[in-house]
Write a protein that holds these residues in place. Sequence first.
Motif, short mmCIF file in Angstrom:
data_model
loop_
_atom_site.label_atom_id
_atom_site.label_comp_id
_atom_site.label_asym_id
_atom_site.label_seq_id
_atom_site.Cartn_x
_atom_site.Cartn_y
_atom_site.Cartn_z
N THR A 7 0.94 -1.24 0.07
CA THR A 7 -0.03 -0.14 0.00
C THR A 7 0.84 1.18 0.11
OG1 THR A 7 -1.75 -1.24 1.18
CG2 THR A 7 -1.80 1.34 1.21
N LYS A 8 1.89 1.28 0.76
CA LYS A 8 2.88 2.37 0.79
C LYS A 8 3.57 2.46 -0.69
CE LYS A 8 4.17 2.28 5.76
NZ LYS A 8 5.18 2.32 6.80
N GLU A 9 3.89 1.45 -1.11
CA GLU A 9 4.64 1.53 -2.46
C GLU A 9 3.62 2.09 -3.57
OE1 GLU A 9 7.12 -1.28 -5.08
OE2 GLU A 9 5.53 -2.10 -4.48
N LEU A 10 2.20 1.76 -3.59
CA LEU A 10 1.25 2.42 -4.35
C LEU A 10 1.15 3.71 -4.20
CD1 LEU A 10 -1.41 -0.51 -4.02
CD2 LEU A 10 -0.40 0.04 -6.33
N TRP A 11 0.97 4.10 -3.03
CA TRP A 11 0.77 5.57 -2.77
C TRP A 11 1.93 6.32 -3.11
CZ3 TRP A 11 -3.52 7.82 -3.09
CH2 TRP A 11 -4.70 6.85 -3.01
N LEU A 53 -6.91 12.52 8.18
CA LEU A 53 -6.47 11.07 8.02
C LEU A 53 -6.08 10.69 6.60
CD1 LEU A 53 -9.14 9.44 10.32
CD2 LEU A 53 -6.82 9.83 10.98
N GLY A 54 -5.20 10.40 6.26
CA GLY A 54 -4.83 9.76 4.73
C GLY A 54 -4.66 11.03 4.23
N THR A 55 -3.88 12.21 4.32
CA THR A 55 -3.90 13.36 3.99
C THR A 55 -3.26 13.45 2.56
OG1 THR A 55 -2.87 15.55 4.40
CG2 THR A 55 -1.49 13.91 4.88
N GLY A 56 -2.50 12.46 2.18
CA GLY A 56 -1.95 12.36 0.64
C GLY A 56 -0.90 13.70 0.61
N ASP A 75 -0.27 10.30 7.17
CA ASP A 75 -0.46 9.42 5.95
C ASP A 75 0.75 8.44 6.32
OD1 ASP A 75 -1.70 10.11 2.98
OD2 ASP A 75 -0.12 8.56 3.06
N ALA A 76 0.59 7.08 5.47
CA ALA A 76 1.40 6.20 5.81
C ALA A 76 2.50 6.33 4.78
CB ALA A 76 0.78 4.59 5.60
N SER A 77 2.54 6.94 3.65
CA SER A 77 3.36 7.08 2.38
C SER A 77 4.33 8.33 2.77
CB SER A 77 2.36 7.58 1.18
OG SER A 77 3.41 7.81 0.31
N PRO A 78 5.58 7.97 2.88
CA PRO A 78 6.74 8.93 2.89
C PRO A 78 6.55 9.96 1.86
CG PRO A 78 7.67 6.80 3.47
CD PRO A 78 6.30 6.50 2.84
N LEU A 98 2.48 14.10 9.75
CA LEU A 98 3.27 13.06 10.46
C LEU A 98 3.18 11.64 9.72
CD1 LEU A 98 1.68 13.72 13.95
CD2 LEU A 98 3.93 14.29 13.13
N GLN A 99 3.80 10.77 9.79
CA GLN A 99 3.85 9.60 9.02
C GLN A 99 3.47 8.55 10.25
OE1 GLN A 99 7.29 7.64 7.20
NE2 GLN A 99 6.14 5.96 6.67
N MET A 100 2.09 8.10 9.78
CA MET A 100 1.54 6.92 10.77
C MET A 100 0.47 6.29 9.66
SD MET A 100 -0.62 8.83 13.47
CE MET A 100 0.49 9.87 14.02
N ASN A 101 0.20 5.34 10.07
CA ASN A 101 -1.25 4.41 9.40
C ASN A 101 -2.46 4.85 10.33
OD1 ASN A 101 -1.41 2.23 11.08
ND2 ASN A 101 0.18 1.25 9.88
N ILE A 102 -3.67 4.42 9.84
CA ILE A 102 -4.75 4.86 10.47
C ILE A 102 -4.91 3.73 11.85
CG2 ILE A 102 -6.16 2.98 9.27
CD1 ILE A 102 -8.32 5.21 9.41
N GLN A 103 -3.93 2.59 11.80
CA GLN A 103 -3.99 1.83 12.99
C GLN A 103 -3.19 2.26 14.18
OE1 GLN A 103 -3.29 0.67 9.76
NE2 GLN A 103 -5.04 -0.65 9.38
N GLU A 104 -2.71 3.52 14.12
CA GLU A 104 -1.89 4.28 14.97
C GLU A 104 -2.56 5.24 15.76
OE1 GLU A 104 2.62 3.13 13.24
OE2 GLU A 104 1.29 4.64 12.42
N LEU A 105 -3.75 5.40 15.53
CA LEU A 105 -4.58 6.40 15.99
C LEU A 105 -4.55 6.65 17.46
CD1 LEU A 105 -7.80 6.87 13.44
CD2 LEU A 105 -5.70 8.21 13.79
N ALA A 106 -4.00 5.74 18.27
CA ALA A 106 -3.88 6.10 19.70
C ALA A 106 -2.93 7.10 19.84
CB ALA A 106 -3.11 4.78 20.41
N THR A 107 -2.13 7.65 18.68
CA THR A 107 -1.47 8.61 18.81
C THR A 107 -2.33 10.07 18.79
OG1 THR A 107 0.21 7.81 17.28
CG2 THR A 107 0.30 10.17 17.29
N VAL A 108 -3.40 10.11 18.50
CA VAL A 108 -4.48 11.06 18.72
C VAL A 108 -4.70 11.37 20.12
CG1 VAL A 108 -7.17 11.97 18.38
CG2 VAL A 108 -5.55 10.80 16.42
#
Length: 158
Positions: A7-11, A53-56, A75-78, A98-108
């Motif tokens: 997914t990261k590679e695709l984005w 989320l997923g700012t692109g 976003d997960a994509s650097p 910030l780089q993170m994926n949606i599963q890391e929303l504990a950061t919120v």
Amino acid sequence: MNKEAKTKELWDNSAASYSNAIQRQLLDGSREIWLDLILSNAPDKERLDVLDLGTGPGFFSIILALEGHRAVGIDASPLMLETARENARACGANAEFLQMNIQELATVYALNLPLKMIILDNQILGMVSQWEDQFYDGVHADTDMKVERAKRPYPDFV
């Protein structure tokens, strides 16, 4: 390669073209349309705290930061984050990315971000469609992007 890496590679591979589309939207009136939709549904505050989320390439973070709101895009994509930072600098927007994926929303919670709203630009459904191509052999479940939008547009949500 696992699904997250794919997914990261695709984005990452689509960062430049997606950024070009966002740059056009910043100039073509889309900015004002989205701001009106977002702010008319937002709490009546002088300064909102927004998590994109997923700012692109950063469209929502940028337009909200330009209006004086605190905007944090994740976003997960650097490479998407790199283009978001470049787009924000070019517009003079003070957004954070910030780089993170949606599963890391504990950061919120860790950052004590008082979230009140989720914004979804549903006209693209790009990631869902890409996942269907990548992991489900192109079987699409109501994400066919060839639908005539004038007759049946995908809804946006705020």
